[in-house]
Design a protein around this motif. Structure first.
Motif, PDB file in Angstrom:
ATOM      1  N   ALA A 250       0.890  -1.291  -0.203  1.00 29.85           N
ATOM      2  CA  ALA A 250       0.004   0.010   0.004  1.00 29.85           C
ATOM      3  C   ALA A 250       0.911   1.412  -0.194  1.00 29.85           C
ATOM      4  CB  ALA A 250      -0.954  -0.106   1.171  1.00 29.85           C
ATOM      5  N   ARG A 251       1.697   1.191   0.802  1.00 29.83           N
ATOM      6  CA  ARG A 251       2.868   2.410   0.621  1.00 29.83           C
ATOM      7  C   ARG A 251       3.428   2.634  -0.530  1.00 29.83           C
ATOM      8  NH1 ARG A 251       4.395  -0.334   5.829  1.00 29.83           N
ATOM      9  NH2 ARG A 251       3.370   0.885   7.633  1.00 29.83           N
ATOM     10  N   SER A 252       3.917   1.522  -1.290  1.00 29.62           N
ATOM     11  CA  SER A 252       4.368   1.567  -2.548  1.00 29.62           C
ATOM     12  C   SER A 252       3.496   2.456  -3.438  1.00 29.62           C
ATOM     13  CB  SER A 252       4.864   0.200  -3.050  1.00 29.62           C
ATOM     14  OG  SER A 252       5.401   0.426  -4.487  1.00 29.62           O
ATOM     15  N   CYS A 253       2.088   1.841  -3.321  1.00 28.32           N
ATOM     16  CA  CYS A 253       1.152   2.532  -4.541  1.00 28.32           C
ATOM     17  C   CYS A 253       0.847   3.798  -4.166  1.00 28.32           C
ATOM     18  CB  CYS A 253      -0.288   1.647  -4.031  1.00 28.32           C
ATOM     19  SG  CYS A 253      -0.144   0.116  -4.781  1.00 28.32           S
ATOM     20  N   LEU A 254       0.892   4.301  -2.845  1.00 25.77           N
ATOM     21  CA  LEU A 254       0.568   5.548  -2.306  1.00 25.77           C
ATOM     22  C   LEU A 254       1.699   6.363  -2.864  1.00 25.77           C
ATOM     23  CD1 LEU A 254      -0.989   7.690  -0.893  1.00 25.77           C
ATOM     24  CD2 LEU A 254       0.244   7.087   1.368  1.00 25.77           C
ATOM     25  N   ALA A 255       2.885   6.022  -2.736  1.00 22.11           N
ATOM     26  CA  ALA A 255       4.234   6.737  -3.265  1.00 22.11           C
ATOM     27  C   ALA A 255       3.933   6.968  -4.784  1.00 22.11           C
ATOM     28  CB  ALA A 255       5.376   5.976  -3.000  1.00 22.11           C
ATOM     29  N   GLU A 256       3.479   5.933  -5.685  1.00 20.87           N
ATOM     30  CA  GLU A 256       3.150   6.166  -6.969  1.00 20.87           C
ATOM     31  C   GLU A 256       2.130   7.069  -7.204  1.00 20.87           C
ATOM     32  OE1 GLU A 256       2.037   3.678 -10.814  1.00 20.87           O
ATOM     33  OE2 GLU A 256       2.158   2.604  -9.097  1.00 20.87           O
ATOM     34  N   VAL A 257       1.312   7.135  -6.418  1.00 25.83           N
ATOM     35  CA  VAL A 257       0.196   8.156  -6.488  1.00 25.83           C
ATOM     36  C   VAL A 257       0.531   9.660  -6.137  1.00 25.83           C
ATOM     37  CG1 VAL A 257      -2.143   9.013  -5.692  1.00 25.83           C
ATOM     38  CG2 VAL A 257      -1.684   6.697  -6.089  1.00 25.83           C
ATOM     39  N   ARG A 258       1.313   9.848  -5.156  1.00 24.89           N
ATOM     40  CA  ARG A 258       2.067  11.056  -4.634  1.00 24.89           C
ATOM     41  C   ARG A 258       3.045  11.625  -5.903  1.00 24.89           C
ATOM     42  NH1 ARG A 258       1.264  13.465  -0.243  1.00 24.89           N
ATOM     43  NH2 ARG A 258       3.570  13.782   0.073  1.00 24.89           N
ATOM     44  N   ALA A 259       3.765  10.634  -6.442  1.00 29.85           N
ATOM     45  CA  ALA A 259       4.703  10.987  -7.285  1.00 29.85           C
ATOM     46  C   ALA A 259       4.027  11.729  -8.709  1.00 29.85           C
ATOM     47  CB  ALA A 259       5.436   9.905  -7.788  1.00 29.85           C
ATOM     48  N   ALA A 260       2.948  11.125  -8.918  1.00 33.31           N
ATOM     49  CA  ALA A 260       2.168  11.322 -10.175  1.00 33.31           C
ATOM     50  C   ALA A 260       1.649  12.888  -9.933  1.00 33.31           C
ATOM     51  CB  ALA A 260       1.091  10.470 -10.415  1.00 33.31           C
ATOM     52  N   GLU A 261       1.179  13.183  -8.630  1.00 32.61           N
ATOM     53  CA  GLU A 261       0.504  14.311  -8.242  1.00 32.61           C
ATOM     54  C   GLU A 261       1.736  15.427  -8.377  1.00 32.61           C
ATOM     55  OE1 GLU A 261      -1.959  16.625  -4.919  1.00 32.61           O
ATOM     56  OE2 GLU A 261      -0.885  14.933  -4.544  1.00 32.61           O
ATOM     57  N   LEU A 262       2.908  15.003  -7.782  1.00 38.27           N
ATOM     58  CA  LEU A 262       3.914  16.163  -7.752  1.00 38.27           C
ATOM     59  C   LEU A 262       4.286  16.345  -9.257  1.00 38.27           C
ATOM     60  CD1 LEU A 262       6.210  17.626  -6.376  1.00 38.27           C
ATOM     61  CD2 LEU A 262       7.491  15.476  -6.233  1.00 38.27           C
ATOM     62  N   SER A 263       4.521  15.291 -10.077  1.00 36.72           N
ATOM     63  CA  SER A 263       4.699  15.637 -11.455  1.00 36.72           C
ATOM     64  C   SER A 263       3.862  16.322 -12.109  1.00 36.72           C
ATOM     65  CB  SER A 263       5.009  14.200 -12.190  1.00 36.72           C
ATOM     66  OG  SER A 263       5.202  14.525 -13.574  1.00 36.72           O
ATOM     67  N   GLU A 264       2.706  16.289 -11.983  1.00 33.20           N
ATOM     68  CA  GLU A 264       1.497  17.203 -12.589  1.00 33.20           C
ATOM     69  C   GLU A 264       1.783  18.445 -12.151  1.00 33.20           C
ATOM     70  OE1 GLU A 264      -3.159  17.654 -12.640  1.00 33.20           O
ATOM     71  OE2 GLU A 264      -2.419  15.932 -11.845  1.00 33.20           O
ATOM     72  N   LEU A 265       1.790  18.816 -10.796  1.00 29.17           N
ATOM     73  CA  LEU A 265       1.861  20.136 -10.154  1.00 29.17           C
ATOM     74  C   LEU A 265       3.221  20.893 -10.930  1.00 29.17           C
ATOM     75  CD1 LEU A 265       0.885  19.608  -6.563  1.00 29.17           C
ATOM     76  CD2 LEU A 265      -0.220  20.873  -8.275  1.00 29.17           C
ATOM     77  N   LEU A 266       4.179  20.140 -10.759  1.00 29.08           N
ATOM     78  CA  LEU A 266       5.489  20.690 -11.590  1.00 29.08           C
ATOM     79  C   LEU A 266       5.400  21.102 -12.921  1.00 29.08           C
ATOM     80  CD1 LEU A 266       8.629  18.430  -9.740  1.00 29.08           C
ATOM     81  CD2 LEU A 266       8.273  20.794  -9.603  1.00 29.08           C
ATOM     82  N   GLY A 267       4.822  20.223 -13.630  1.00 31.39           N
ATOM     83  CA  GLY A 267       4.663  20.388 -15.006  1.00 31.39           C
ATOM     84  C   GLY A 267       3.743  21.704 -15.386  1.00 31.39           C
ATOM     85  N   LEU A 268       2.439  22.031 -14.514  1.00 29.69           N
ATOM     86  CA  LEU A 268       1.901  23.065 -14.486  1.00 29.69           C
ATOM     87  C   LEU A 268       2.751  24.373 -14.139  1.00 29.69           C
ATOM     88  CD1 LEU A 268      -1.309  21.737 -13.026  1.00 29.69           C
ATOM     89  CD2 LEU A 268      -1.311  22.427 -15.336  1.00 29.69           C
TER      90      LEU A 268
END
Length: 320
Positions: A250-268
């Motif tokens: 679950a922690r691994s999945c959550l890290a993937e989700v948060r990494a995707a959110e960080l990538s999106e915010l950085l991209g914007l």
């Protein structure tokens, strides 16, 4: 004494009248009925050994109709169940087990457990049936909606039994397979909270989070709404069941989700920054600082960029 006088004497005699009433009301002899049922059962067994299960089923059904209260009726139902399993016909097999539960009280626990095992096999969650019969080609999978109804019946037959409790868990799995993701998540969460001490509780909690995670992963776009749902569900599971052997996944999945959110915010942020719109870029950089403080602490370049943009905004002032 004439026949008429004899008849009149018998009818007037309380002893003879009582005997006559007894023989009229007694009906068939229990021993004789048991013998007839045994003969029918033996015929069905012979047909089965000769490789004619359909004819055997007809004999079993005849036995059940004519002699429903004999020991042979329960044996017939169990044989019918095995035949249907061999023929890969789960619906009639399930109904036969239900008859054992309703009509044969002494077979309730065994038949109830067999019902759950049958549904587990359908869902792919249980062991394959083991019989002495030759395996046959599998038929078309049973529609998930029917599996859902089967599990509801298992729960109804013994709602507070161990089998009934486990059926709640598998009902959530069946709902997911039926495409009812929202209902499946709710059912898993309800199981995890209602039966928190049960051995399946943490698995139910993980399943509820993992369904949300898979829903986000299946989106072709970034799916911000699904991503947020997945993050909340995974964080809930980790907090609720920190000692679970599934917590690491679950922690691994959550890290993937948060990494995707960080990538999106950085991209914007970089998108607006490249178009000379520092005010809009700062909004997203500040979201990064708020939601990912650990990144700001370790990334000096990013931290300096946020501070410089924030300082520029204070110098220029708000846009009018």
């Amino acid at each position: 004494m004439s026949s008429g006088a004899l008849t009149a004497f018998i009818l007037r005699s309380p002893v003879f009248a009582g005997l006559l009433c007894f023989f009229v009301c007694a009906g068939p002899c229990p021993g004789r009925e048991d013998d007839q049922a045994r003969v029918l059962y033996a015929r069905a067994q012979k047909l089965l050994s000769e490789g004619d299960p359909d004819e055997a089923l007809d004999r079993y059904l005849t036995l059940l109709k004519k002699h429903p209260r004999t020991e042979w009726s329960a044996l017939s139902l169990w044989d019918m169940y095995r035949i249907y399993i061999h023929q890969d016909s789960p619906e009639p097999a399930f109904e036969v087990l239900n008859r054992l539960i309703v009509e044969q009280p002494g077979h309730f626990e065994k038949a109830h457990a067999a019902q759950l095992q049958l549904v587990q096999r359908i869902l792919g969650s249980g062991k394959e049936a083991r019989t002495n019969l030759e395996s046959v080609k599998k038929k078309k999978p049973l529609p998930p909606e029917i599996v859902v109804e089967m599990l509801k019946t298992v729960i109804k037959n013994g709602p507070h039994s161990e089998v009934g409790i486990q059926a709640h868990y598998y009902l959530a799995i069946a709902r997911e397979q039926a495409g009812e993701k929202t209902e499946a998540i709710a059912a898993h969460e309800d199981f995890a909270e209602t039966y928190s001490s049960h051995e399946l509780a943490d698995d139910a909690g993980y399943q509820s989070a993992y369904i949300a995670y898979k829903s986000w992963k299946s989106m072709r776009s970034t799916g911000p709404h699904q991503r947020e749902n997945a993050a909340v569900a995974l964080a809930w599971f980790i907090a609720r069941f920190p000692e679970s052997d599934k917590a690491a996944q679950a922690r691994s999945c959550l890290a993937e989700v948060r990494a995707a959110e960080l990538s999106e915010l950085l991209g914007l942020a970089r998108y607006y920054e490249a178009r000379s719109n520092p005010k809009a870029a700062l909004i997203y950089y500040q979201q990064i600082a708020s939601r990912f403080p650990e990144v700001i602490q370790t990334d000096e370049v990013l931290r300096d960029k946020i501070l410089s943009l924030k300082g520029a905004e204070e110098v220029v002032g708000p846009v009018r």
